[in-house]
Every structure is written in structure tokens, then in C-alpha cells.
Design a protein around this motif. Structure first.
Motif, short mmCIF file in Angstrom:
data_model
loop_
_atom_site.label_atom_id
_atom_site.label_comp_id
_atom_site.label_asym_id
_atom_site.label_seq_id
_atom_site.Cartn_x
_atom_site.Cartn_y
_atom_site.Cartn_z
N GLU A 78 -0.03 -9.01 -12.36
CA GLU A 78 -1.44 -9.00 -11.96
C GLU A 78 -1.62 -8.22 -10.66
O GLU A 78 -2.56 -7.42 -10.53
CB GLU A 78 -1.94 -10.44 -11.80
CG GLU A 78 -3.42 -10.52 -11.46
CD GLU A 78 -3.90 -11.96 -11.34
OE1 GLU A 78 -5.07 -12.16 -10.96
OE2 GLU A 78 -3.09 -12.88 -11.64
N ALA A 79 -0.70 -8.43 -9.72
CA ALA A 79 -0.79 -7.72 -8.45
C ALA A 79 -0.64 -6.22 -8.64
O ALA A 79 -1.34 -5.42 -8.01
CB ALA A 79 0.27 -8.25 -7.48
N ILE A 80 0.28 -5.83 -9.53
CA ILE A 80 0.50 -4.41 -9.79
C ILE A 80 -0.73 -3.79 -10.45
O ILE A 80 -1.15 -2.68 -10.09
CB ILE A 80 1.76 -4.21 -10.66
CG1 ILE A 80 3.02 -4.63 -9.91
CG2 ILE A 80 1.89 -2.74 -11.09
CD1 ILE A 80 4.27 -4.69 -10.77
N GLN A 81 -1.30 -4.50 -11.42
CA GLN A 81 -2.50 -3.99 -12.08
C GLN A 81 -3.62 -3.78 -11.07
O GLN A 81 -4.34 -2.76 -11.12
CB GLN A 81 -2.96 -4.99 -13.16
CG GLN A 81 -2.07 -5.04 -14.38
CD GLN A 81 -2.31 -3.86 -15.33
OE1 GLN A 81 -2.89 -2.84 -14.95
NE2 GLN A 81 -1.86 -3.99 -16.56
N ASN A 82 -3.77 -4.70 -10.14
CA ASN A 82 -4.80 -4.55 -9.12
C ASN A 82 -4.53 -3.32 -8.25
O ASN A 82 -5.45 -2.58 -7.90
CB ASN A 82 -4.86 -5.81 -8.25
CG ASN A 82 -5.40 -7.00 -9.00
OD1 ASN A 82 -6.12 -6.85 -10.00
ND2 ASN A 82 -5.07 -8.20 -8.54
N LEU A 83 -3.25 -3.11 -7.91
CA LEU A 83 -2.90 -1.95 -7.10
C LEU A 83 -3.14 -0.65 -7.86
O LEU A 83 -3.61 0.34 -7.29
CB LEU A 83 -1.43 -2.03 -6.67
CG LEU A 83 -1.09 -3.04 -5.57
CD1 LEU A 83 0.43 -3.17 -5.42
CD2 LEU A 83 -1.71 -2.59 -4.24
N ILE A 84 -2.81 -0.66 -9.16
CA ILE A 84 -3.02 0.54 -9.98
C ILE A 84 -4.50 0.91 -10.00
O ILE A 84 -4.87 2.07 -9.78
CB ILE A 84 -2.50 0.31 -11.42
CG1 ILE A 84 -0.96 0.31 -11.43
CG2 ILE A 84 -3.04 1.39 -12.36
CD1 ILE A 84 -0.36 -0.05 -12.77
N HIS A 85 -5.36 -0.08 -10.22
CA HIS A 85 -6.80 0.22 -10.28
C HIS A 85 -7.32 0.64 -8.91
O HIS A 85 -8.17 1.55 -8.82
CB HIS A 85 -7.55 -1.00 -10.80
CG HIS A 85 -7.34 -1.26 -12.26
ND1 HIS A 85 -7.73 -0.37 -13.23
CD2 HIS A 85 -6.73 -2.30 -12.91
CE1 HIS A 85 -7.40 -0.85 -14.43
NE2 HIS A 85 -6.79 -2.01 -14.26
N ALA A 86 -6.79 0.02 -7.86
CA ALA A 86 -7.23 0.39 -6.51
C ALA A 86 -6.80 1.81 -6.18
O ALA A 86 -7.58 2.62 -5.65
CB ALA A 86 -6.66 -0.59 -5.48
N HIS A 87 -5.54 2.14 -6.50
CA HIS A 87 -5.04 3.48 -6.24
C HIS A 87 -5.76 4.52 -7.09
O HIS A 87 -6.08 5.62 -6.61
CB HIS A 87 -3.53 3.55 -6.52
CG HIS A 87 -2.69 2.91 -5.46
ND1 HIS A 87 -3.20 2.45 -4.27
CD2 HIS A 87 -1.35 2.65 -5.41
CE1 HIS A 87 -2.23 1.95 -3.53
NE2 HIS A 87 -1.09 2.05 -4.20
N ALA A 88 -5.99 4.16 -8.36
CA ALA A 88 -6.67 5.10 -9.26
C ALA A 88 -8.08 5.38 -8.77
O ALA A 88 -8.54 6.53 -8.80
CB ALA A 88 -6.67 4.54 -10.68
N ALA A 89 -8.76 4.33 -8.32
CA ALA A 89 -10.12 4.51 -7.81
C ALA A 89 -10.12 5.36 -6.55
O ALA A 89 -10.98 6.22 -6.35
CB ALA A 89 -10.74 3.15 -7.52
N HIS A 90 -9.11 5.14 -5.70
CA HIS A 90 -9.01 5.89 -4.45
C HIS A 90 -8.73 7.37 -4.69
O HIS A 90 -9.27 8.25 -4.01
CB HIS A 90 -7.90 5.28 -3.58
CG HIS A 90 -7.64 6.03 -2.31
ND1 HIS A 90 -6.72 7.05 -2.22
CD2 HIS A 90 -8.20 5.94 -1.08
CE1 HIS A 90 -6.70 7.53 -0.99
NE2 HIS A 90 -7.60 6.86 -0.27
#
Length: 403
Positions: free
Chosen positions: A105-117
């Protein structure tokens, strides 16, 4: 196979020990690969070793989690440095590795945050410059897995392998996973392709062929390779192992004696010569050579083990025992996990020298804990030691376990 089992002749326990060393050094990807090789070998050749197989699978899981955590940390550094694409690639790798729900879950959140950034899609992209047609039937090839594998190689070999064909990559990954038929097929294909500058393929193909018992073909490949690359020590190591397996000791001696002067006095070649003496039954010559190498390079576990084997083969049990003791003391001082093989040889030689002590009894009891798959073979020693120490009730208990 001989002591220089460069062709995968190590036992699963020895491969496991290598994985432990890599894990302790923080080389989690390489540790994972070593554990996977050990598990594959144990499952295919020693299915009765259920405890070992279960332990290896747990270590594979642990190594994956360590590696996933490292990828997460590295992705943060890459993102901070503005390298968004590589950061996302590492996070996708971490997601594939972990089995922990919270970490996923933490990785998925980071992926979406990085992708958005970064403005990138959250899904993983195909590596730049690698069209799907380039992979042919290797669509399932994990390039990241290949690069982790070659990361443990010397820099010059690693640099060369990075430019080799997709067929080579598939074959190399298969070889390291114990899939020797696939490895031989893909590496043979790689050799037949009109690709420039891939001279090292015969070394890997020969290894796969030996595992398939195709010794003649492997021997021909390596002899041809050495005629064109006479200073490549890896080829000498592999070819000598073939000569030892086929008991062609004259060929081994001829190979070593006629190698170029530039490598004749190197550590690997000296060790190959000593092991050839050992395989020929010339134990005194092997002992003298290994002792001379030790004087030159100082204490070295590889040399010490070879020297102990030679002394033991000569019937000098106490001398061999003392060398194994020295190895074990060195491992204890540096904090490395003690090699189960050395512990067992040391215990057996102590017993052969007449020791019947509580210290030796406790050593065998700990060996049973470390090596439960072979516990029956250790029960007899425990029984004999309890009997010698006058503890009849405990002796009788282990006698029943032996029956």
C-alpha cells in the motif's frame, strides 16, 4: 566434482552460506539469487531435505523484503535528484518483490505521488530503446533480474555482458536459475547470431552443457576459447573441472603447464595445479603446493580448506583437525556464520582423534539443530558420546532415535 566446483558443484548448504554473506554485506539482490539457486538445487537433487528447503524459501522471502525496502529508499533519493523515471522503475520493482500488504500500500501511494509529480503514468514503461520485437520469444525476460545477476561480476565482464544480445540475457538468467536446457538453447542461439563483440558466450554455454552431461561439447568449446583467449582464467577453471570429472588428469596438467607466463603464478592457477595433484591422488604434492600458496598470500579460507583436505587424505587427522579449528575460529572472530561443512568435518576429526568430551557432544547437538535433514547420521555420534560419558539414559534415548 573436485574442490574447485565452479560449475555449480557446490552443495545447497554452501550456496546458502554464500547468500548469507551477501545478505550481511547488504547485497540483497545477489543474496536472493544465491538462495534461489540453493533452493532449486535442494528441490531437484535433495527433496528429502525438507527443513533446508523451507529455510531457504524463508530466506528468499526475507531477501526480497530487504531488497524492496532498499529500492524504496533509493527511489526517494532518485526522485530528490530529479531522476523520476528510474525512481518509478525502482518502486515497481519493490512492488513486485514485497509480499507485505502494508508495504504494498505504501509503495502504491509513492508510485501515484511520484507519477503525479513527474507527469508519468503509474504503470511501468518498457525500457527505452527496447522494442518488443527485439525480445523475440523473451517477452518475459526480466532485464532487472539480469542486471542484478551481473552486478556481482568483475567490472570488465559486467560491462561486456551489458551489451550482449537478448538471447544471451535469457540464457544467462536461465543458467543462474538452474534451467539448463533453456540456457543451452538460448546461449547457443546467441552464439549463432551475427552480433559483434560477444566472445565470452562459450564460457556460459559450456557451464550449461556440463550440467546436461554434454562434457565433450563443453570441452571442445573451452579448448577452442582458450586457444584464442589464452589469459582468461575463468576458462581454465571451468575446463579443469571438466578434466577432473572425466579423470583426464594429463590434459589438466598439460593445460596448466602450458598456460601463458603472465598467469602461471597467479593464485587461481596455483590452486588449480594443487587441486589437480589432489584429484590424481598425489596428496603430498598437493599439500606442499597449498602450503606454499598460504605462505605467499597469508591465511585464506579457500587455501586452508584445501590444505586440510590434503592432510586428511594423507591420514594426518590431527593436523587436518587443527586447520579446521583455525578456520572456525577465524569465522567466529569476524562474525560470519560458521560453515556447516567445516563444523561437521571438524567434529568428525575430533571424534576420530579420540575426543569424547562434553564439548564435542554439545557441538554435535548444535550440528543436529543446524542440519536437521541429516540428523540420523549425527544421532550415532551423540549416542556414542553419551555412552562414553556414562550418561546411559540419554544414550538409550538417542539409540531409540537411531532405530
Amino acid at each position: 566434482m573436485g574442490f574447485f566446483s565452479f560449475l555449480g558443484g557446490k552443495s545447497p548448504e554452501e550456496i546458502e552460506l554464500a547468500g548469507d554473506k551477501f545478505l550481511k554485506a547488504g547485497e540483497y539482490g545477489v543474496a536472493k539469487l544465491e538462495y534461489e539457486k540453493a533452493a532449486q538445487k535442494a528441490q531437484s537433487r535433495f527433496p528429502e531435505k525438507e527443513s533446508l528447503i523451507a529455510r531457504l524459501h524463508q530466506k528468499i522471502t526475507d531477501a526480497k523484503e530487504f531488497l524492496a525496502t532498499a529500492h524504496i529508499a533509493n527511489s526517494q533519493e532518485l526522485m530528490a535528484a530529479g531522476n523520476d523515471k528510474d525512481a518509478l522503475d525502482l518502486l515497481h520493482l519493490a512492488l513486485e518483490l514485497t509480499g507485505e500488504d502494508q508495504k504494498k500500500e505504501a509503495i502504491q501511494n509513492l508510485i501515484h505521488a511520484h507519477a503525479a509529480h513527474s507527469g508519468q503514468a503509474a504503470h511501468r514503461k518498457e525500457p527505452a530503446g527496447m522494442a518488443s520485437s527485439d525480445l523475440d520469444e523473451g517477452d518475459d525476460l526480466d532485464d532487472d533480474y539480469f542486471f542484478v545477476l551481473i552486478n556481482a561480476l568483475p567490472e570488465d565482464i559486467r560491462a561486456a555482458y551489458q551489451g550482449y544480445s537478448p538471447a544471451f540475457r535469457q540464457g544467462y538468467v536461465a543458467l543462474n536459475n538452474g534451467e539448463f536446457e533453456t540456457a543451452a538453447t538460448q546461449l547457443s542461439l546467441a552464439m549463432s547470431l551475427p552480433e559483434p563483440d560477444q566472445p565470452l558466450i562459450p564460457l556460459e554455454l559450456a557451464t550449461a552443457l556440463v550440467h546436461l552431461d554434454q562434457h565433450d561439447r563443453a570441452r571442445h568449446l573451452l579448448e577452442t576459447f582458450i586457444s584464442e583467449n589464452s589469459e582468461d582464467i575463468r576458462a581454465y577453471q571451468t575446463l579443469c573441472d571438466i578434466y577432473w570429472m572425466t579423470e583426464d588428469f594429463d590434459a589438466a596438467m598439460n593445460l596448466i603447464e602450458n598456460c601463458p607466463a603472465q598467469i602461471r603464478d597467479t593464485f587461481p592457477i596455483k590452486m588449480l595445479l594443487g587441486e589437480t595433484f589432489y584429484q590424481m591422488g598425489q596428496y603430498s604434492a598437493a599439500k606442499d603446493l597449498f602450503a606454499a600458496v598460504e605462505k605467499t598470500v597469508g591465511e585464506n579460507e579457500l587455501v586452508s580448506r584445501a590444505l586440510a583436505r590434503a592432510w586428511e587424505a594423507m591420514g594426518e587427522t590431527e593436523t587436518a583437525r587443527d586447520i579446521y579449528a583455525r578456520i572456525l575460529n577465524g569465522c567466529a572472530r569476524c562474525g560470519v556464520r560458521l560453515d556447516p561443512f567445516i563444523r561437521q568435518r571438524y567434529a568428525e576429526l575430533c571424534f576420530a582423534c579420540g575426543e569424547r568430551s562434553e564439548r564435542l557432544l554439545n557441538l554435535y547437538l548444535s550440528i543436529i539443530q543446524d542440519d536437521p535433514d541429516n540428523k540420523e547420521s549425527h544421532y550415532e555420534r551423540v549416542y556414542e558420546l553419551y555412552t562414553a560419558l556414562g550418561e546411559q539414559a540419554e544414550a538409550a534415548r538417542y539409540k531409540r532415535l537411531m532405530d
